[in-house]
Design a protein around this motif. Structure first.
Motif, PDB file in Angstrom:
ATOM      1  N   ALA A  83      38.871  76.526  22.585  1.00 14.81           N
ATOM      2  CA  ALA A  83      38.668  74.944  22.648  1.00 14.81           C
ATOM      3  C   ALA A  83      37.544  74.673  23.455  1.00 14.81           C
ATOM      4  CB  ALA A  83      39.698  74.152  23.045  1.00 14.81           C
ATOM      5  N   VAL A  84      36.323  74.411  23.072  1.00 14.08           N
ATOM      6  CA  VAL A  84      34.905  74.024  23.757  1.00 14.08           C
ATOM      7  C   VAL A  84      35.084  72.749  24.405  1.00 14.08           C
ATOM      8  CG1 VAL A  84      32.526  73.943  23.745  1.00 14.08           C
ATOM      9  CG2 VAL A  84      34.005  75.812  21.984  1.00 14.08           C
ATOM     10  N   LEU A  85      34.895  72.650  25.814  1.00  8.54           N
ATOM     11  CA  LEU A  85      34.982  71.325  26.681  1.00  8.54           C
ATOM     12  C   LEU A  85      33.246  71.265  26.696  1.00  8.54           C
ATOM     13  CD1 LEU A  85      37.768  71.820  28.955  1.00  8.54           C
ATOM     14  CD2 LEU A  85      37.988  71.145  26.691  1.00  8.54           C
ATOM     15  N   GLN A  86      33.152  69.922  26.881  1.00 11.54           N
ATOM     16  CA  GLN A  86      31.699  69.488  27.132  1.00 11.54           C
ATOM     17  C   GLN A  86      31.780  68.529  28.243  1.00 11.54           C
ATOM     18  OE1 GLN A  86      29.153  70.428  25.000  1.00 11.54           O
ATOM     19  NE2 GLN A  86      27.614  69.878  26.520  1.00 11.54           N
ATOM     20  N   GLY A  87      30.719  68.689  29.057  1.00  9.36           N
ATOM     21  CA  GLY A  87      30.562  67.837  30.255  1.00  9.36           C
ATOM     22  C   GLY A  87      31.287  68.263  31.483  1.00  9.36           C
ATOM     23  N   GLU A 459      46.675  69.556  28.615  1.00 17.40           N
ATOM     24  CA  GLU A 459      45.984  69.232  27.359  1.00 17.40           C
ATOM     25  C   GLU A 459      45.519  67.838  27.272  1.00 17.40           C
ATOM     26  OE1 GLU A 459      47.857  70.481  23.847  1.00 17.40           O
ATOM     27  OE2 GLU A 459      48.188  72.716  24.461  1.00 17.40           O
ATOM     28  N   GLU A 460      46.300  66.923  27.665  1.00 13.63           N
ATOM     29  CA  GLU A 460      46.019  65.313  27.415  1.00 13.63           C
ATOM     30  C   GLU A 460      44.589  65.081  28.328  1.00 13.63           C
ATOM     31  OE1 GLU A 460      47.966  60.968  28.594  1.00 13.63           O
ATOM     32  OE2 GLU A 460      48.933  62.887  28.884  1.00 13.63           O
ATOM     33  N   ALA A 461      44.534  65.683  29.246  1.00  5.03           N
ATOM     34  CA  ALA A 461      43.129  65.343  30.022  1.00  5.03           C
ATOM     35  C   ALA A 461      42.152  66.272  29.672  1.00  5.03           C
ATOM     36  CB  ALA A 461      43.268  65.610  31.613  1.00  5.03           C
ATOM     37  N   ALA A 462      42.165  67.281  29.185  1.00  5.95           N
ATOM     38  CA  ALA A 462      41.237  68.203  28.808  1.00  5.95           C
ATOM     39  C   ALA A 462      40.888  67.887  27.491  1.00  5.95           C
ATOM     40  CB  ALA A 462      41.739  69.974  28.563  1.00  5.95           C
ATOM     41  N   LYS A 463      41.479  67.431  26.651  1.00  4.38           N
ATOM     42  CA  LYS A 463      41.111  66.868  25.233  1.00  4.38           C
ATOM     43  C   LYS A 463      39.971  65.749  25.553  1.00  4.38           C
ATOM     44  CE  LYS A 463      45.157  67.922  22.290  1.00  4.38           C
ATOM     45  NZ  LYS A 463      46.075  67.524  21.613  1.00  4.38           N
ATOM     46  N   LYS A 464      39.976  64.858  26.613  1.00  8.34           N
ATOM     47  CA  LYS A 464      39.011  63.881  26.780  1.00  8.34           C
ATOM     48  C   LYS A 464      37.529  64.852  26.793  1.00  8.34           C
ATOM     49  CE  LYS A 464      42.097  60.833  29.163  1.00  8.34           C
ATOM     50  NZ  LYS A 464      42.576  60.334  30.357  1.00  8.34           N
ATOM     51  N   PHE A 465      37.503  65.990  27.012  1.00  9.58           N
ATOM     52  CA  PHE A 465      36.354  66.514  27.340  1.00  9.58           C
ATOM     53  C   PHE A 465      35.712  67.340  26.018  1.00  9.58           C
ATOM     54  CE2 PHE A 465      37.692  65.695  31.472  1.00  9.58           C
ATOM     55  CZ  PHE A 465      36.447  65.449  32.504  1.00  9.58           C
ATOM     56  N   LEU A 466      36.671  67.445  25.045  1.00 11.24           N
ATOM     57  CA  LEU A 466      36.551  68.309  23.790  1.00 11.24           C
ATOM     58  C   LEU A 466      34.968  68.178  23.343  1.00 11.24           C
ATOM     59  CD1 LEU A 466      37.953  70.301  22.174  1.00 11.24           C
ATOM     60  CD2 LEU A 466      38.415  68.515  20.371  1.00 11.24           C
ATOM     61  N   LYS A 467      34.430  69.148  22.843  1.00  6.61           N
ATOM     62  CA  LYS A 467      33.256  68.792  22.529  1.00  6.61           C
ATOM     63  C   LYS A 467      33.189  68.231  21.028  1.00  6.61           C
ATOM     64  CE  LYS A 467      28.951  71.668  21.369  1.00  6.61           C
ATOM     65  NZ  LYS A 467      28.384  72.960  21.423  1.00  6.61           N
ATOM     66  N   LYS A 468      32.314  67.286  20.753  1.00  4.83           N
ATOM     67  CA  LYS A 468      32.153  66.664  19.516  1.00  4.83           C
ATOM     68  C   LYS A 468      32.091  67.757  18.294  1.00  4.83           C
ATOM     69  CE  LYS A 468      29.908  62.880  17.318  1.00  4.83           C
ATOM     70  NZ  LYS A 468      28.670  61.824  17.379  1.00  4.83           N
ATOM     71  N   GLY A 469      32.754  67.442  17.472  1.00  4.24           N
ATOM     72  CA  GLY A 469      32.893  68.429  16.245  1.00  4.24           C
ATOM     73  C   GLY A 469      33.649  69.518  16.376  1.00  4.24           C
ATOM     74  N   ALA A 470      34.274  69.839  17.582  1.00  2.76           N
ATOM     75  CA  ALA A 470      34.926  71.155  17.827  1.00  2.76           C
ATOM     76  C   ALA A 470      36.494  70.959  17.771  1.00  2.76           C
ATOM     77  CB  ALA A 470      34.558  71.530  19.393  1.00  2.76           C
ATOM     78  N   THR A 471      37.055  71.967  17.540  1.00  2.00           N
ATOM     79  CA  THR A 471      38.541  71.723  17.155  1.00  2.00           C
ATOM     80  C   THR A 471      39.257  72.342  18.412  1.00  2.00           C
ATOM     81  OG1 THR A 471      38.618  73.865  16.083  1.00  2.00           O
ATOM     82  CG2 THR A 471      38.373  72.160  14.671  1.00  2.00           C
ATOM     83  N   TRP A 472      40.530  71.672  18.350  1.00  2.00           N
ATOM     84  CA  TRP A 472      41.346  72.103  19.654  1.00  2.00           C
ATOM     85  C   TRP A 472      42.127  73.480  19.325  1.00  2.00           C
ATOM     86  CZ3 TRP A 472      41.323  70.845  24.259  1.00  2.00           C
ATOM     87  CH2 TRP A 472      42.497  70.738  25.316  1.00  2.00           C
ATOM     88  N   PHE A 473      41.764  74.532  19.934  1.00  2.00           N
ATOM     89  CA  PHE A 473      42.554  75.830  19.611  1.00  2.00           C
ATOM     90  C   PHE A 473      42.867  75.973  18.368  1.00  2.00           C
ATOM     91  CE2 PHE A 473      43.286  74.853  24.448  1.00  2.00           C
ATOM     92  CZ  PHE A 473      42.545  75.990  25.120  1.00  2.00           C
ATOM     93  N   ALA A 474      41.841  76.058  17.500  1.00  2.00           N
ATOM     94  CA  ALA A 474      42.296  76.032  16.056  1.00  2.00           C
ATOM     95  C   ALA A 474      42.479  77.624  15.721  1.00  2.00           C
ATOM     96  CB  ALA A 474      41.094  75.730  15.290  1.00  2.00           C
ATOM     97  N   PRO A 475      43.334  78.229  14.682  1.00  6.36           N
ATOM     98  CA  PRO A 475      43.413  79.568  14.256  1.00  6.36           C
ATOM     99  C   PRO A 475      42.289  80.243  14.077  1.00  6.36           C
ATOM    100  CG  PRO A 475      44.902  77.989  12.978  1.00  6.36           C
ATOM    101  CD  PRO A 475      44.084  77.032  13.708  1.00  6.36           C
TER     102      PRO A 475
END
Length: 490
Positions: A83-87, A459-475
């Motif tokens: 999962a790619v975090l941004q910022g 996960e709850e806090a990290a998802k706030k940084f999820l890069k726009k357009g990225a998926t959360w630990f996708a297969p």
């Protein structure tokens, strides 16, 4: 049996982490909660009931001797996702490695690097025992280049140490040979502000935050609007040191190695830089180490002139004045100035650090663990430097996961002096993980004694940084199949 029933009811409402999360208490290890309670009823459980209905204390007592580690010899890697975090403060791909025993290992690709550097390693990891960290590292290190190209190999290596520590129920530093220190010192960048008064306020904030080592950026980009300060700068976009975009007639400044721009700084420009550092030093004082970075792209002669102008201010180091691979030029600079010189954040592997050290080219080394090879390789780099009398600072600009990998390595390496923290002002940065709170306290990180890296992704806090357009630990099944012969010899 009334209290046994109370405990069963309590367990339904409170799935205890010590029971629910531990790999020895699941189907993979042949132990479940029902059998555990049944077997315990004749021994430890009956003793635990002496706490007279205090369920929390009873559960702590009866589980105190439950084995906490996995079966390391049978541990196998089953999946790798990202999962790619941004910022945080930049872009940071977080690696999750899953295993057949429910253990999860966390790693991180270096800031600004492609997650594909890690994903392409998946087919070479599946089915392997993550506890064989060095063996796996030797097998995949051929896929690491310098700087960001090493991000996949280094991020995977972090996750392997996290898994090995969890499997053996020891902190990562213990697997590296033990620790030299209980606290790791941080150094922090400080925003300059619109003027020196504003900068002084920022510096005072850093003091209140407890930082005892500070860093500043200054260089020829500050002289662009100063008439008569630079020679040959008009054909370059000097303000832009980082982007691939914005090439002018002479080329792309950011992608042109320092000696080839032919930009020079005049005595007027040198004086202007010296005045700036003098004012900053006056604000900071001389009791606090102050290091400097981001000078611009110019030749070795200009680097020496700037370095000599900085000598009166007793800076802790001047960083990356020329590219790291110009060993002879670094030695020229180091021999000509009194201020310590430092480089290394883009070097992969101990071999290139050894060349730099043996050439007596710099006074200090500066590996970025997410590029230099991960925890063990960076410790080897530090150990070699120590033998030669060279201190090691560590570059870092990522999430708390990568920070904790750095913390364990720094704890286990004797000649370590300070670790960079680039995310001081990122709101919610510490919330990205659980397991240690606060992470940073008065400019230091306490070395955690929990297994592995000592933290888990929140996960709850990290998802706030999820890069726009990225998926959360996708297969990532498309990366499961190995499609090349990797042997490097015939």
């Amino acid at each position: 049996m009334k209290k046994v029933q109370q405990l069963l009811e309590w367990l339904k409402k409170h799935p205890a982490p010590a029971l629910a999360a531990e790999p020895t208490l699941n189907a993979a290890s042949g132990v479940d909660r029902r059998n555990f309670l049944r077997n315990s009823a004749l021994g430890g459980l009956s003793l635990g009931l002496m706490f007279d209905g205090k369920t929390e204390q009873e559960m702590e007592f009866i589980t105190q001797k439950v084995k906490r580690d996995s079966k390391p010899s049978e541990l196998k890697i089953t999946d790798l996702r990202i999962a790619v975090l941004q910022g945080v403060p930049f872009s940071s791909p977080i690696i999750r490695i899953d295993t057949n025993q429910g253990l999860v290992g966390w790693g991180e690709v270096r800031d600004g690097a492609s997650p594909n550097y890690a994903l392409m390693l998946k087919s070479r990891l599946l089915g392997k025992n993550p506890c064989n960290v060095e063996k796996i590292f030797k097998e995949i290190r051929q896929f690491a280049g310098h700087s960001r190209a090493a991000g996949g190999v280094c991020g995977v290596e972090m996750a392997l140490w996290d898994l090995a520590g969890k499997a053996y129920n020891v902190p990562a530093y213990q697997l590296l040979g033990g620790k030299y220190r209980d606290h790791v010192r941080l150094y922090a960048d400080t925003p300059e502000g619109k003027d020196y008064t504003d900068f002084a306020k920022n510096m005072e904030l850093r003091r209140k935050q407890g930082y005892t080592w500070l860093k500043m950026d200054f260089g020829i980009q500050m002289l662009v609007n100063e008439p008569g300060a630079l020679v040959g700068a008009n054909g370059w976009n000097v303000r832009n040191q980082w982007s691939d975009n914005g090439a002018q007639k002479l080329g792309n400044y950011a992608q042109t190695k320092h000696p080839f721009t032919r930009i020079q700084v005049t005595p007027k420009g040198i004086d202007k830089l010296a005045q700036h550092v003098s004012k900053v030093r006056e604000i900071v004082g001389y009791d606090t180490p102050l290091c400097a970075d981001h000078f611009g792209h110019f030749d070795v002669n200009t680097a020496i002139q700037i370095g000599r102008a900085m000598d009166p201010f007793r800076l802790a180091w001047l960083e990356d004045l020329v590219p790291w691979f110009y060993h002879d030029q670094w030695k020229q600079i180091s021999d000509a100035i009194d201020t310590p010189t430092l480089t290394g954040e883009d070097i992969f592997g101990k071999e290139e650090f050894i060349k730099l050290i043996d050439a007596k080219a710099v006074d200090m080394i500066h590996p970025d663990l997410a590029s230099s090879g991960g925890l063990l390789e960076t410790k080897k780099i530090g150990d070699y430097a120590e033998e030669k009398g060279i201190p090691m600072a560590m570059h870092f600009a990522g999430s708390p996961i990568c920070m904790m990998a750095n913390v364990h390595c720094a704890a286990a390496t004797e000649n370590f002096v300070a670790l960079e923290h680039h995310g001081v002002d990122v709101a919610g940065w510490e919330d990205i993980v659980t397991g240690i709170k606060p992470i940073v306290e008065q400019g230091f990180v306490k070395v955690p004694d929990k297994p592995g890296l000592g933290v888990e992704l929140n996960e709850e806090a990290a998802k706030k940084f999820l890069k726009k357009g990225a998926t959360w630990f996708a297969p990532t099944d498309s990366w499961n199949t190995r499609d090349s012969a990797d042997r490097e010899w015939s």
